[in-house]
Design an enzyme around this catalytic site. Structure first.
Site, PDB file in Angstrom:
ATOM      1  N   ASP A  54       1.037  -0.694  -0.268  1.00  0.00           N
ATOM      2  CA  ASP A  54      -0.189  -0.040  -0.308  1.00  0.00           C
ATOM      3  C   ASP A  54       0.385   1.254  -0.447  1.00  0.00           C
ATOM      4  O   ASP A  54       1.368   1.944   0.855  1.00  0.00           O
ATOM      5  CB  ASP A  54      -0.910  -0.387   0.730  1.00  0.00           C
ATOM      6  CG  ASP A  54      -1.968   1.099   1.199  1.00  0.00           C
ATOM      7  OD1 ASP A  54      -2.193   2.025   0.463  1.00  0.00           O
ATOM      8  OD2 ASP A  54      -2.403   0.742   2.249  1.00  0.00           O
TER       9      ASP A  54
HETATM   10  C1  SPV Z   1      -6.616   1.749   4.727  1.00  0.00           C
HETATM   11  O1  SPV Z   1      -7.777   1.021   4.771  1.00  0.00           O
HETATM   12  O2  SPV Z   1      -6.357   1.535   3.699  1.00  0.00           O
HETATM   13  C2  SPV Z   1      -6.470   2.560   5.553  1.00  0.00           C
HETATM   14  C3  SPV Z   1      -7.059   3.043   6.843  1.00  0.00           C
HETATM   15  O3  SPV Z   1      -5.634   3.594   5.006  1.00  0.00           O
HETATM   16  S1  SPV Z   1      -5.309   1.473   7.323  1.00  0.00           S
HETATM   17  O4  SPV Z   1      -4.819   0.564   6.571  1.00  0.00           O
HETATM   18  O5  SPV Z   1      -5.689   1.539   8.863  1.00  0.00           O
HETATM   19  O6  SPV Z   1      -4.677   3.038   7.572  1.00  0.00           O
HETATM   20 MG    MG Z   2      -5.047   3.939   2.981  1.00  0.00          MG
END
Ligand code: SPV
Ligand code: MG
Length: 543
Positions: A54
């Site tokens: 991510d």
């Molecule tokens: C996501 O779900 O991508 C978020 C929330 O941004 S977190 O992963 O908790 O950052």
């Molecule tokens: Mg996120």
């Protein structure tokens, strides 16, 4: 109602909005099924589902596509995680346009620089955009959106980046003052103390949002009492599915048998329900030509046909070649074109020669008659079924007309030349249409009064084709069984015994017992292959 309006309306009601993380259509459906108010189109989940970190590795289009699928599949508001807006304020303008166009209810833009890093990855380079830059993005969102219900969530990562509570508050206030609809304060503290502390010092009207991933023991009611109006359970669906899939896959590799994981999986029907198969079936009934999966066909192709001599020396009539295709294949094409795909043939004479793709063959007892052949297929007569002689050619229009009828038993009758056809299955019908059996409306109001070979006063010929509803099929089988109970050696109308009886004898018996058998008229669209002359005609007339 549009997602953004629904979300806004929900905001007017008491209690925090509970939002469940998802990454695709099915997970968003499960979010809805569980009773969440909205779906969180999570960047974390969408990236993981693509097998990448991510970290802005997926593009805006990748994330938008996933969120749009969730809008369509879930039918509830979708709150989309848009990372940092995929660039600077100019990129944000395009992001807002695209997400609003796809029916997303709200977007969340965080103050990470591009390319971002997931809030929880430890030991990675983490930088925040200057506060003015993020304020510029929030203003760009507000100026670009076409509909004020399309909500803008401004998120600060100040606590995640270790910049402290004062910086977090400064940023949150700046974003609220710029006009954000919500401010999301994120934290990776194992306790809710940070977000509760933030909420305690929050001095703006703008509602707060939190994501309790790392602080696990904070109940929604506690967070709501502290002032949080939206609580996002961001990635628990994905993580629970990884656990379930990992366990099931390991067991499959170990035991190499699907039964080993049966206790861990949902039934197939559960999947069908979730993804709308029942609705698709209703739509098939409403919008596709009549026929389809619920209708079967039984072709009676057991008899020998000595009148065709050498032509049927090594094969039954069903396999007679007509322009490069066996007779039975012509029948199947006409049935298939009308949507009937589930076809059985009762075969007997030279049955090993009957071969056709997707045809189920049932071998009849060679000593039995036509009726006994049909009853060999009794287990297939459990639904609406078209029954036809195996030696007739018929066109799709005729099948479709039969499919449009609604009687329990409907026979097709040819009105031309009835009196000139000795030895045929003749009928007498009665009803409220004209003397010649024609009806202007095309509705079948005529009913069968008698059916037999060489019937005096006949006004039509049964072509050897009929449709029975599921109830009609039951009636056919039940009447036959009743007759069997009375003695298979007893004569039945024109047959010396039930064992030798033809289908016409059973139809006559049904009439005698008061059954209503409807009639569909035809003057063309079929042809019987009984003689060399018929066979020659078939070659000249079949396309
Ligand atoms: C996501 O779900 O991508 C978020 C929330 O941004 S977190 O992963 O908790 O950052
Ligand atoms: Mg996120």
């Amino acid at each position: 109602m549009e997602g953004s309006r629904l979300l806004r309306a929900r905001m007017g009601q008491p209690g925090p909005l509970l939002v469940g993380g998802a990454h695709d259509g099915l997970s968003s459906i499960l979010v809805r099924e569980a009773g969440f108010d909205a779906v969180w189109a999570s960047g974390f989940e969408i990236s993981a589902a693509h097998g990448v970190p991510d970290a802005n590795i997926l593009t805006m289009s990748d994330n938008l596509r996933a969120a749009a699928v969730m809008v369509e599949a879930s039918g509830i508001p979708v709150v989309a995680d848009c990372d940092n807006g995929y660039g600077n304020a100019i990129n944000v303008i395009h992001t807002v346009r695209a997400y609003e166009r796809e029916g997303i209810a709200a977007i969340c833009i965080e103050d990470n620089v591009f390319p971002k890093r997931c809030s929880f990855y430890a030991g990675v380079k983490r930088e925040l955009a200057p506060v003015e830059e993020h304020v510029g993005k929030i203003k760009a969102c507000l100026d670009t959106r076409r509909n004020d219900d399309f909500a803008i969530i401004a998120r600060t990562e100040a606590l995640i980046a270790g910049w402290g509570m004062d910086e977090a508050l400064l940023r949150g206030r700046a974003y609220a003052d710029a006009g954000a609809d919500f401010v999301l304060i994120h934290s990776k503290s194992p306790e809710a103390d940070e977000v509760l502390g933030f909420a305690e010092r929050w001095d703006r009207e703008t509602p707060l949002v939190c994501v309790p991933t790392i602080y696990k023991s904070a109940k929604a009611s506690v967070l709501a009492d502290a002032g949080f109006r939206m609580i996002i359970y961001a990635n628990h669906g994905l993580r629970s599915s990884i656990k379930a899939m990992r366990e099931a896959f390991a067991l499959l590799v170990k035991d190499q048998m699907t039964g080993a994981v049966e206790h861990m999986v949902v039934p197939l029907n559960d999947v069908y329900e979730l993804i709308g198969v029942p609705k698709m079936k209703r739509e098939e009934r409403d919008y596709l030509p009549a026929g389809g999966v619920d209708v079967g066909a039984v072709l009676l192709a057991a008899g020998a046909s000595p009148e065709l001599g050498d032509l049927v020396k090594d094969r039954p009539k069903a396999m007679l070649d007509i322009k490069g295709k066996p007779l039975i294949a012509h029948q199947m094409s006409a049935l298939n074109a009308a949507g009937i795909k589930d076809i059985s043939a009762v075969v007997g004479y030279r049955h090993e020669a009957v071969k056709a793709t997707n045809l189920k063959t049932i071998v009849a007892d060679s000593s039995g008659g036509e009726l006994e052949s049909l009853m060999r297929a009794a287990s297939d007569l459990d639904r609406r079924t078209m029954i036809a002689y195996g030696d007739i050619l018929f066109d799709t229009d005729l099948v479709e007309r039969l499919l449009q009828t609604d009687g329990d038993i409907v026979v097709v009758v040819d009105r031309s030349n009835a009196s000139e056809r000795p030895g045929r299955d003749l009928v007498k019908t009665g009803g409220d249409e004209g003397a010649n059996g024609r009806s202007l409306t095309g509705r079948q109001t005529d009913t069968l009064e008698a059916i037999a070979r060489d019937l005096p006063g006949a006004n039509g010929e049964w072509i050897g084709m009929m449709m029975v509803s599921a109830d009609g099929a039951k009636k056919l089988v039940a009447t036959y069984e009743d007759l069997v109970g009375k003695g298979a050696d007893k004569p039945l109308h024109q047959a010396k015994s039930l064992k030798e009886a033809a289908l016409t004898d059973l139809l006559q018996e049904l009439v005698a017992r008061g059954a209503s058998i409807r009639v569909v008229d035809t003057y063309k669209g079929w042809m019987e292959i009984d003689t060399f002359e018929d066979y020659r005609r078939a070659w000249s007339q079949v396309d």
